[in-house]
Enzyme design. Structure first.
Site, PDB file in Angstrom:
ATOM      1  N   CYS A  77       0.809  -1.226   0.000  1.00 32.76           N
ATOM      2  CA  CYS A  77       0.000   0.000   0.000  1.00 32.76           C
ATOM      3  C   CYS A  77       0.845   1.282   0.000  1.00 32.76           C
ATOM      4  O   CYS A  77       0.568   2.218  -0.748  1.00 32.76           O
ATOM      5  CB  CYS A  77      -0.951  -0.001   1.193  1.00 32.76           C
ATOM      6  SG  CYS A  77      -0.210  -0.590   2.719  1.00 32.76           S
TER       7      CYS A  77
ATOM      8  N   HIS B 263      -2.761   6.327   4.664  1.00 34.98           N
ATOM      9  CA  HIS B 263      -1.338   6.476   4.939  1.00 34.98           C
ATOM     10  C   HIS B 263      -0.873   7.833   4.404  1.00 34.98           C
ATOM     11  O   HIS B 263      -1.301   8.260   3.323  1.00 34.98           O
ATOM     12  CB  HIS B 263      -0.517   5.415   4.208  1.00 34.98           C
ATOM     13  CG  HIS B 263      -0.721   4.008   4.691  1.00 34.98           C
ATOM     14  ND1 HIS B 263      -1.382   3.684   5.852  1.00 34.98           N
ATOM     15  CD2 HIS B 263      -0.310   2.829   4.162  1.00 34.98           C
ATOM     16  CE1 HIS B 263      -1.376   2.360   6.007  1.00 34.98           C
ATOM     17  NE2 HIS B 263      -0.744   1.826   4.992  1.00 34.98           N
TER      18      HIS B 263
HETATM   19  N1  LIG Z   1      -4.891  -3.497   5.268  1.00 31.92           N
HETATM   20  C1  LIG Z   1      -4.213  -2.967   4.261  1.00 31.92           C
HETATM   21  O1  LIG Z   1      -4.078  -1.737   4.096  1.00 31.92           O
HETATM   22  C2  LIG Z   1      -3.598  -3.844   3.248  1.00 31.92           C
HETATM   23  C3  LIG Z   1      -3.070  -3.244   2.118  1.00 31.92           C
HETATM   24  C4  LIG Z   1      -2.505  -4.053   1.144  1.00 31.92           C
HETATM   25  C5  LIG Z   1      -2.481  -5.401   1.321  1.00 31.92           C
HETATM   26  N2  LIG Z   1      -3.000  -5.977   2.452  1.00 31.92           N
HETATM   27  C6  LIG Z   1      -2.960  -7.433   2.572  1.00 31.92           C
HETATM   28  O2  LIG Z   1      -4.263  -7.949   2.436  1.00 31.92           O
HETATM   29  C7  LIG Z   1      -4.405  -9.122   3.248  1.00 31.92           C
HETATM   30  C8  LIG Z   1      -5.596  -8.975   4.181  1.00 31.92           C
HETATM   31  O3  LIG Z   1      -5.450  -7.817   4.972  1.00 31.92           O
HETATM   32  P1  LIG Z   1      -6.652  -7.241   5.870  1.00 31.92           P
HETATM   33  O4  LIG Z   1      -6.160  -5.952   6.377  1.00 31.92           O
HETATM   34  O5  LIG Z   1      -7.951  -7.308   5.128  1.00 31.92           O
HETATM   35  O6  LIG Z   1      -6.687  -8.335   7.076  1.00 31.92           O
HETATM   36  P2  LIG Z   1      -7.919  -8.798   7.974  1.00 31.92           P
HETATM   37  O7  LIG Z   1      -8.867  -7.690   8.209  1.00 31.92           O
HETATM   38  O8  LIG Z   1      -7.294  -9.445   9.156  1.00 31.92           O
HETATM   39  O9  LIG Z   1      -8.671  -9.924   7.081  1.00 31.92           O
HETATM   40  C9  LIG Z   1      -8.055 -11.145   6.755  1.00 31.92           C
HETATM   41  C10 LIG Z   1      -8.925 -11.928   5.812  1.00 31.92           C
HETATM   42  O10 LIG Z   1      -8.237 -13.122   5.397  1.00 31.92           O
HETATM   43  C11 LIG Z   1      -9.051 -14.273   5.677  1.00 31.92           C
HETATM   44  N3  LIG Z   1      -8.215 -15.410   6.022  1.00 31.92           N
HETATM   45  C12 LIG Z   1      -7.308 -15.503   7.014  1.00 31.92           C
HETATM   46  N4  LIG Z   1      -6.754 -16.736   7.039  1.00 31.92           N
HETATM   47  C13 LIG Z   1      -7.341 -17.428   6.029  1.00 31.92           C
HETATM   48  C14 LIG Z   1      -7.218 -18.757   5.548  1.00 31.92           C
HETATM   49  N5  LIG Z   1      -6.354 -19.622   6.096  1.00 31.92           N
HETATM   50  N6  LIG Z   1      -7.972 -19.125   4.503  1.00 31.92           N
HETATM   51  C15 LIG Z   1      -8.846 -18.274   3.933  1.00 31.92           C
HETATM   52  N7  LIG Z   1      -9.031 -17.000   4.343  1.00 31.92           N
HETATM   53  C16 LIG Z   1      -8.271 -16.584   5.394  1.00 31.92           C
HETATM   54  C17 LIG Z   1      -9.886 -13.843   6.855  1.00 31.92           C
HETATM   55  O11 LIG Z   1     -11.013 -14.690   6.966  1.00 31.92           O
HETATM   56  P3  LIG Z   1     -11.727 -14.952   8.412  1.00 31.92           P
HETATM   57  O12 LIG Z   1     -12.584 -13.742   8.677  1.00 31.92           O
HETATM   58  O13 LIG Z   1     -12.504 -16.181   8.170  1.00 31.92           O
HETATM   59  O14 LIG Z   1     -10.629 -15.105   9.417  1.00 31.92           O
HETATM   60  C18 LIG Z   1     -10.236 -12.406   6.432  1.00 31.92           C
HETATM   61  O15 LIG Z   1     -11.243 -12.430   5.448  1.00 31.92           O
HETATM   62  C19 LIG Z   1      -3.056  -9.322   3.930  1.00 31.92           C
HETATM   63  O16 LIG Z   1      -2.284 -10.199   3.146  1.00 31.92           O
HETATM   64  C20 LIG Z   1      -2.461  -7.941   3.906  1.00 31.92           C
HETATM   65  O17 LIG Z   1      -1.056  -7.967   3.946  1.00 31.92           O
HETATM   66  C21 LIG Z   1      -3.575  -5.225   3.413  1.00 31.92           C
END
Ligand SMILES: NC(=O)c1ccc[n+]([C@@H]2O[C@H](COP(=O)([O-])OP(=O)(O)OC[C@H]3O[C@@H](n4cnc5c(N)ncnc54)[C@H](OP(=O)(O)O)[C@@H]3O)[C@@H](O)[C@H]2O)c1
Length: 329
Positions: free
Chosen positions: A126, A234
């Site tokens: 990001c 950010h």
């Molecule tokens: N937040 C940001 O600004 C941002 C920016 C760029 C990239 N990312 C990336 O995007 C991803 C998610 O980030 P987030 O901020 O959305 O995190 P989050 O709010 O913690 O959400 C995580 C998601 O992944 C799912 N998940 C976790 N373990 C899993 C598994 N074993 N199999 C299938 N689904 C699974 C969760 O499902 P459950 O609800 O069932 O646990 C939930 O839907 C990460 O890789 C992060 O690095 C985030």
């Protein structure tokens, strides 16, 4: 066109659904995928109830596109299985970004690199996306020698649990700790894990991904990434040294005509980018444009974007739109 959103219950997944709706993204079937913990739950979206399904069922459905935001381990294990089934995977995790065989795409800069064989396409970090998007028109015109960036990053960048920690602290409740310290009323010079060179992984992502997206290993980049108790987006203080001198009025006009970039730079009227105004917007906002008077050919700028939007969901949806528009799907 079957579309799967993997990580649909998370912060990025939820934002992807919002962006898909706002962009009127066309699909005939939508698969909402999350971990086994969520399978069977219902998600209400655009007036319809969708059951959350697991990854194996989603692969079996052979969607044309799957947008992944479910962490690196899930991507490493499952993206190749989707790719084998013929699905284009657009991955928000860091799992594939530096793989020399995978494209790292910010559509306004390098979508043209995508070919039919690129079944796993990486969405950059990001903080990197918003910086390179704002720098691209200036790089084209003046060439970049060196970038020094310091970030002020939102807790939404860590995911749902981090927002919960901050809100619990704010309400005087006992938080479940995601960070090693309190985050509310605090600043952490620490994002992701520390590396042997003293930098954090987030800092090294900004350095390495910038070079890859610009296809230029000669650009020098150094970064300090910092978590602050805000949501909305950010912010980045960027000091950029060009190869040649620049004209500030021209810088402004190059930025004003750059796709996805909005200039907010009127200090006399207190107009500059802020997370509170960038929140829920697809664009990258730039302001505080001023010459670095301490050395030649160098500009200071302030760049803000909603990390869940252009930093994740919007960029991923734009890649999916590119696949459709260019008949790759
Ligand atoms: N937040 C940001 O600004 C941002 C920016 C760029 C990239 N990312 C990336 O995007 C991803 C998610 O980030 P987030 O901020 O959305 O995190 P989050 O709010 O913690 O959400 C995580 C998601 O992944 C799912 N998940 C976790 N373990 C899993 C598994 N074993 N199999 C299938 N689904 C699974 C969760 O499902 P459950 O609800 O069932 O646990 C939930 O839907 C990460 O890789 C992060 O690095 C985030």
């Amino acid at each position: 066109m079957k579309l799967a959103v993997v990580g649909a219950t998370g912060l990025v997944g939820t934002e992807i659904l919002e962006v898909l709706a706002e962009h009127n993204f066309p699909y005939s079937e939508l698969l909402l995928v999350a971990s086994e913990r969520s399978v069977g739950k219902q998600i209400e979206y655009k007036g319809k109830k969708y059951p959350v399904i697991g990854l194996a069922d989603a692969v079996a459905a052979k969607p044309e596109i799957a947008i992944f935001s479910a962490g690196g381990d899930t991507s490493l294990e499952w993206a190749p299985k989707f790719a084998e089934a013929g699905t284009y995977v657009i991955d928000n995790s860091s799992a594939w970004r530096m793989d020399p065989n995978k494209k790292l795409v910010v559509p306004e800069i390098n979508a043209k690199e995508i070919s039919k064989n690129d079944k796993i396409i990486a969405n950059p970090n990001c903080s990197t996306i918003q910086m390179v998007l704002a720098l691209e028109p200036l790089r084209q015109r003046y060439g970049i020698k060196r970038i020094v960036v310091s970030t002020y990053q939102s807790v939404t960048g860590t995911g749902k649990a981090a927002v919960d920690q901050m809100m619990a602290e704010r309400a005087g409740e006992t938080p479940t700790m995601v960070y090693p310290h309190k985050i509310d009323m605090n600043v952490l010079p620490h994002i992701d894990v520390f590396q042997s060179n003293g930098y954090t992984k987030e800092e090294m992502k900004m350095i390495n991904e910038t070079k890859k997206i610009f296809s230029d290993d000669t650009i020098n980049v150094t970064a300090t990434t910092v978590r602050i108790p805000t949501i909305g987006g950010h912010s980045e203080a960027v000091n950029v040294e060009f190869k040649v001198d620049f004209d500030l009025a021209e810088v402004r006009s190059l930025l004003e005509s750059a796709p996805g970039v909005i200039v907010q730079d009127d200090p006399a009227n207190f107009i500059y980018p802020m997370p509170i105004t960038a929140h829920k917007k697809d664009d990258v906002f730039v302001g505080r444009l001023r010459r670095d008077e301490s050395q030649p050919n160098t500009l200071n700028m302030w760049i803000v974007a909603d990390n869940l939007r252009k930093g994740a969901a919007t960029n991923a949806v734009q890649i999916a739109e590119y696949l459709l528009e260019n008949k790759l799907v």
